[in-house]
Design a protein around this motif. Structure first.
Motif, PDB file in Angstrom:
ATOM      1  N   ASN A  36      -9.679  -5.652 -13.706  1.00 29.42           N
ATOM      2  CA  ASN A  36      -9.936  -5.522 -12.047  1.00 29.42           C
ATOM      3  C   ASN A  36      -8.743  -5.803 -11.214  1.00 29.42           C
ATOM      4  OD1 ASN A  36      -9.517  -6.963  -8.985  1.00 29.42           O
ATOM      5  ND2 ASN A  36     -11.714  -6.625  -9.233  1.00 29.42           N
ATOM      6  N   SER A  37      -8.768  -4.737 -10.482  1.00 26.35           N
ATOM      7  CA  SER A  37      -6.580  -3.793 -10.044  1.00 26.35           C
ATOM      8  C   SER A  37      -6.424  -4.866  -9.056  1.00 26.35           C
ATOM      9  CB  SER A  37      -6.785  -2.553  -9.566  1.00 26.35           C
ATOM     10  OG  SER A  37      -7.078  -2.803  -7.993  1.00 26.35           O
ATOM     11  N   TYR A  38      -6.980  -6.303  -8.498  1.00 26.07           N
ATOM     12  CA  TYR A  38      -6.172  -6.814  -7.578  1.00 26.07           C
ATOM     13  C   TYR A  38      -4.907  -7.932  -7.903  1.00 26.07           C
ATOM     14  CZ  TYR A  38      -4.778 -11.173  -4.805  1.00 26.07           C
ATOM     15  OH  TYR A  38      -4.759 -12.161  -3.647  1.00 26.07           O
ATOM     16  N   ASP A  39      -4.817  -8.617  -9.401  1.00 24.38           N
ATOM     17  CA  ASP A  39      -3.752  -9.290 -10.342  1.00 24.38           C
ATOM     18  C   ASP A  39      -2.799  -8.274 -10.892  1.00 24.38           C
ATOM     19  OD1 ASP A  39      -5.375 -11.782 -10.326  1.00 24.38           O
ATOM     20  OD2 ASP A  39      -6.295 -11.455 -12.473  1.00 24.38           O
ATOM     21  N   SER A  40      -2.867  -7.807 -11.117  1.00 24.80           N
ATOM     22  CA  SER A  40      -1.681  -6.581 -11.374  1.00 24.80           C
ATOM     23  C   SER A  40      -0.833  -5.573 -10.525  1.00 24.80           C
ATOM     24  CB  SER A  40      -1.800  -5.718 -12.435  1.00 24.80           C
ATOM     25  OG  SER A  40      -3.176  -4.810 -12.149  1.00 24.80           O
ATOM     26  N   PHE A  41      -1.794  -5.161  -9.103  1.00 24.83           N
ATOM     27  CA  PHE A  41      -1.700  -4.280  -8.106  1.00 24.83           C
ATOM     28  C   PHE A  41      -1.026  -4.902  -6.250  1.00 24.83           C
ATOM     29  CE2 PHE A  41      -2.335  -1.581 -11.561  1.00 24.83           C
ATOM     30  CZ  PHE A  41      -1.468  -0.320 -11.357  1.00 24.83           C
ATOM     31  N   ASP A  42      -1.761  -6.037  -6.866  1.00 25.85           N
ATOM     32  CA  ASP A  42      -2.401  -7.175  -5.126  1.00 25.85           C
ATOM     33  C   ASP A  42      -3.174  -5.734  -4.480  1.00 25.85           C
ATOM     34  OD1 ASP A  42      -2.260  -8.905  -3.451  1.00 25.85           O
ATOM     35  OD2 ASP A  42      -0.201  -7.739  -2.507  1.00 25.85           O
ATOM     36  N   TRP A  43      -2.827  -5.301  -3.404  1.00 26.54           N
ATOM     37  CA  TRP A  43      -3.599  -4.172  -2.348  1.00 26.54           C
ATOM     38  C   TRP A  43      -2.739  -3.140  -2.935  1.00 26.54           C
ATOM     39  CZ3 TRP A  43      -2.296  -1.790   2.283  1.00 26.54           C
ATOM     40  CH2 TRP A  43      -1.373  -2.525   2.758  1.00 26.54           C
ATOM     41  N   ILE A  44      -1.598  -3.391  -3.076  1.00 28.34           N
ATOM     42  CA  ILE A  44      -0.608  -1.461  -3.198  1.00 28.34           C
ATOM     43  C   ILE A  44      -1.201  -0.847  -4.492  1.00 28.34           C
ATOM     44  CG2 ILE A  44       1.551  -0.768  -2.867  1.00 28.34           C
ATOM     45  CD1 ILE A  44       0.882  -2.366  -0.793  1.00 28.34           C
ATOM     46  N   LEU A  45      -2.385   0.273  -4.261  1.00 26.20           N
ATOM     47  CA  LEU A  45      -2.737   1.163  -5.258  1.00 26.20           C
ATOM     48  C   LEU A  45      -2.495   1.790  -5.368  1.00 26.20           C
ATOM     49  CD1 LEU A  45      -3.230   0.896  -8.390  1.00 26.20           C
ATOM     50  CD2 LEU A  45      -5.844  -0.048  -7.418  1.00 26.20           C
ATOM     51  N   SER A  46      -2.091   3.090  -5.856  1.00 28.09           N
ATOM     52  CA  SER A  46      -2.303   4.504  -5.936  1.00 28.09           C
ATOM     53  C   SER A  46      -3.682   5.087  -6.228  1.00 28.09           C
ATOM     54  CB  SER A  46      -0.863   5.007  -5.451  1.00 28.09           C
ATOM     55  OG  SER A  46      -0.686   4.922  -7.122  1.00 28.09           O
ATOM     56  N   GLU A  47      -3.749   6.307  -6.145  1.00 29.56           N
ATOM     57  CA  GLU A  47      -5.293   6.876  -7.020  1.00 29.56           C
ATOM     58  C   GLU A  47      -4.204   7.059  -8.607  1.00 29.56           C
ATOM     59  OE1 GLU A  47      -7.486  11.263  -6.624  1.00 29.56           O
ATOM     60  OE2 GLU A  47      -7.191  10.080  -4.921  1.00 29.56           O
ATOM     61  N   VAL A  48      -2.785   7.492  -8.141  1.00 32.62           N
ATOM     62  CA  VAL A  48      -2.242   8.068  -9.719  1.00 32.62           C
ATOM     63  C   VAL A  48      -2.459   6.666 -10.706  1.00 32.62           C
ATOM     64  CG1 VAL A  48      -0.375   8.426 -10.530  1.00 32.62           C
ATOM     65  CG2 VAL A  48      -1.113   9.159  -8.567  1.00 32.62           C
ATOM     66  N   ASP A  49      -1.830   5.581  -9.809  1.00 36.03           N
ATOM     67  CA  ASP A  49      -1.930   3.973 -10.925  1.00 36.03           C
ATOM     68  C   ASP A  49      -3.085   3.920 -11.138  1.00 36.03           C
ATOM     69  OD1 ASP A  49       0.240   3.598 -10.604  1.00 36.03           O
ATOM     70  OD2 ASP A  49       0.607   2.546  -8.599  1.00 36.03           O
ATOM     71  N   PHE A  50      -4.583   4.065 -10.449  1.00 39.55           N
ATOM     72  CA  PHE A  50      -5.380   3.659 -11.087  1.00 39.55           C
ATOM     73  C   PHE A  50      -6.395   4.734 -11.808  1.00 39.55           C
ATOM     74  CE2 PHE A  50     -10.301   3.619 -10.707  1.00 39.55           C
ATOM     75  CZ  PHE A  50     -10.762   2.298 -10.858  1.00 39.55           C
ATOM     76  N   LEU A  51      -6.126   5.963 -11.679  1.00 37.81           N
ATOM     77  CA  LEU A  51      -6.619   6.684 -13.016  1.00 37.81           C
ATOM     78  C   LEU A  51      -5.719   6.748 -14.221  1.00 37.81           C
ATOM     79  CD1 LEU A  51      -7.132   9.328 -10.952  1.00 37.81           C
ATOM     80  CD2 LEU A  51      -8.894   8.167 -11.560  1.00 37.81           C
TER      81      LEU A  51
END
Length: 634
Positions: A36-51
């Motif tokens: 899950n992205s929350y602990d590392s990105f809070d809500w500032i997450l981009s498509e590039v970072d996620f993929l």
């Protein structure tokens, strides 16, 4: 030869080990596992970072059963000045008031494609896409009074000769407690309200989403109506979606009974971050849900699992920082092992929260430990085991407090004292209560196994108080347990105030009131059962020569090959020697030989092979650390 055979039990082959949940016909047959992205990105997450993260999950974690890649909250919010979690007016919505990904951060979402391309790319590397969603209707859609899509006609929802809009279904007085300017409940009694929710989840399925984390519908913000209807929608989809609900502030096993069969995961704690206090807070609540037989209970199209939240280990961000990963976890390695071991023994879903692109070898070996994952997926009879003793390593340097305890005990002519505690009702040592009538209105309930050197431990039974409107509280068969024969203080399974799990104070007496937390029942086999938690009252003793062992906890479980898993946890701020007898361990598990006096085993984290263990098992455990044993007991 016996030790050699035992050693072979612990050699796992990842190529043949059946981690993958997807091959099972039952939905969520095992505790779900992912990132899950929350602990590392809070809500500032981009498509590039996620993929990029999904690619690393596929390479590093997917072979160990990590199959979900989850985009956490506010993927629909513009990352511009003035935007923050409870801000208003920065969300991207479509013509029907439905949230869609921010195209600046998720460029593949343009032209109404939503997460379709992201889902396809995630699936192409062998994973499943998950997203975080909020309750009901956004305030932004409400203020815009958007029309509602009727997915059966493809047009605006019409009923009784009128077109329905967002302001017709939104319930402004039921806003999300932690995001009041963001979201509100919808009226599911209205056809238009149901049509709006249906349009949301059918859209997620069209995008290719396979996991939904539905927030602000449990705990303080419990919305059984919305959970029920969403569950009905998900059951009818041809595209299966795993259903998780949160946040889980002040949940109880009693609250959970209304939703467990409707979901696959449900958060039973507040947000877990990388502090020791947050880790320690999970012991009571995980004990409660295990004792109430909620682990792996019937759920949506399969099973449901109490969720202890994400694992904040590895490379993280700060809570509420609005920035990406920039620091390592504040938990030391012993504390991380404790957290991972508890998640395994309680069979919580395992959702890694660290930046998987910077996954170090220490963190990787922690979250892919084969024993931990075996226990998490396949163990049974998981429960807290209260019959352990702890001796602090520095106990020979006695403090003034422990000297006073020992002196008072010696003056009383005994080296032990007794106190009330809670335990799983599965253990035979809880069946020690008997009742004696004192007069027409008052009964005495005593612990029949009290030590000879003590007066019997007795409580007093009275009928429950009436509520302010003169009605009995819901479980009319229960009663109060008083500390004395006067109606003053009653045994309380939990404080009345709103709390997180870390404030749970079991076994306390408080002023008597008409509260489910103070209701008890006496079973035919002599156990006192809490109507609040499903735990039983027992009497424990402290050895005056053993020092203060209040910070010692333990869990047990059965392995699928008949082995016994035993976890010792040291919550103290000093090294502690923790011990348990073999006979107590075998008595606690159904179908075991209760007369066994020896086992063969090893400790997982140290790798130490104990060979034959006679009579009792014991180990020195580091501050905030744990020991995890795998035992073969003939």
């Amino acid at each position: 030869m016996r030790i050699q055979l035992l050693s072979s039990l612990f050699l796992f082959s990842f190529s043949s080990y059946p981690y993958r949940v997807s091959s099972q016909p039952e939905h969520a047959s095992f505790p779900p596992r992912g990132w899950n992205s929350y602990d590392s990105f809070d809500w500032i997450l981009s498509e590039v970072d996620f993929l990029q993260s999904a690619e690393k999950i596929s390479q590093r974690l997917q072979p160990y059963g990590y199959e979900y890649a989850v985009v956490d909250y506010l993927w629909y919010r513009k990352n511009v000045p003035g935007a923050y979690p409870d801000s208003l007016g920065f969300d991207v919505i479509d013509e029907w008031g439905r949230l869609i990904p921010d195209p600046d951060r998720w460029p593949s979402s343009e032209d109404g494609k939503g997460f379709t391309e992201v889902a396809q790319k995630v699936q192409s590397v062998g994973l499943k896409l998950g997203i975080h969603v909020m309750r009901g209707l956004s305030r932004q859609a409400y203020d815009a009074n958007t029309p509602i899509l009727d997915t059966t006609t493809g047009r605006a929802y019409e009923e009784s000769g009128r077109l329905w809009r967002a302001k017709d279904i939104g319930i402004t007085e039921r806003a999300c407690g932690w995001m009041p300017h963001g979201f509100m409940s919808v009226n599911t009694k209205l056809g238009a309200g149901r049509a709006f929710l249906r349009s949301l989840y059918e859209q997620y399925a069209e995008w290719g989403v396979e996991f939904v984390k539905h927030d602000c519908v449990f705990g303080n913000d419990l919305d059984v109506d919305e959970i029920t209807f969403v569950s009905e929608v998900l059951q009818k989809l041809s595209h299966p979606i795993l259903y998780s609900v949160s946040p889980g502030v002040i949940p109880t096993p009693v609250m959970e009974k209304d939703i467990t069969a409707l979901v696959n995961m449900y958060r039973v704690t507040g947000d877990d971050w990388d502090t020791w206090g947050d880790v320690a807070a999970h012991f009571d609540v995980s004990r409660d849900f295990a004792a109430a037989n909620k682990i792996g209970a019937k759920g949506l199209l399969g099973r449901s699992w109490p969720d202890l939240d994400m694992l904040p280990v590895g490379w993280l961000t700060d809570h509420g920082s609005g920035r990406g990963p920039h620091r390592m976890s504040n938990l030391n390695l012993d504390e991380q092992k404790t957290q991972m071991t508890l998640w395994a023994m309680a069979r919580s879903p395992i959702m890694f929260g660290g930046d998987v692109r910077r996954l170090d070898e220490t963190t990787s070996s922690l979250i892919t430990n084969p024993f931990i994952l075996e226990i998490n997926s396949f163990s049974t009879n998981n429960m807290e085991f209260p019959f352990v003793t702890g001796t602090k390593v520095s106990a020979h340097k006695t403090t003034n407090h422990s000297r006073r305890i020992r002196r008072s005990l010696k003056e009383a002519g005994t080296s032990h004292t007794q106190f009330l505690g809670f335990s799983s009702c599965n253990h035979p040592k809880v069946n020690g209560w008997s009742i004696k009538a004192l007069d027409q209105d008052l009964d005495q309930i005593c612990w029949k196994e009290s030590m000879r050197s003590h007066e019997p431990v007795c409580l007093y039974k009275r009928k429950p108080l009436l509520t302010s409107d003169g009605q009995l509280i819901s479980n009319q068969g229960g009663f109060h347990l008083l500390a004395s024969d006067e109606m003053e203080f009653c045994l309380d399974a939990s404080p009345r105030k709103k709390r997180t799990s870390k404030e749970f104070n079991s076994g306390s007496f408080s002023p008597c009131r008409s509260d489910a937390n103070q209701m008890w029942e006496l079973s035919n086999n002599g156990s006192l059962i809490s109507s609040y938690s499903g735990l039983c009252v027992t009497v424990k003793s402290i050895d005056a020569n053993a020092g203060n062992s209040g910070g010692v906890r333990s869990w047990i479980a059965t392995g699928r090959k008949g082995e016994i898993y035993v976890a010792f946890f040291n919550l103290n701020s000093e090294k502690t020697v923790i011990s348990a007898t073999i006979s107590d361990l075998t008595k606690a598990l159904p179908g075991r030989n209760s007369k066994a006096t020896s086992c063969y085993g090893r400790e997982v984290w140290s790798g130490k092979d104990f060979g034959e263990i006679k009579d009792s098992i014991s180990m020195e455990v580091e501050i905030h650390g744990c020991a995890l044993f795998v035992l073969n007991c003939p």
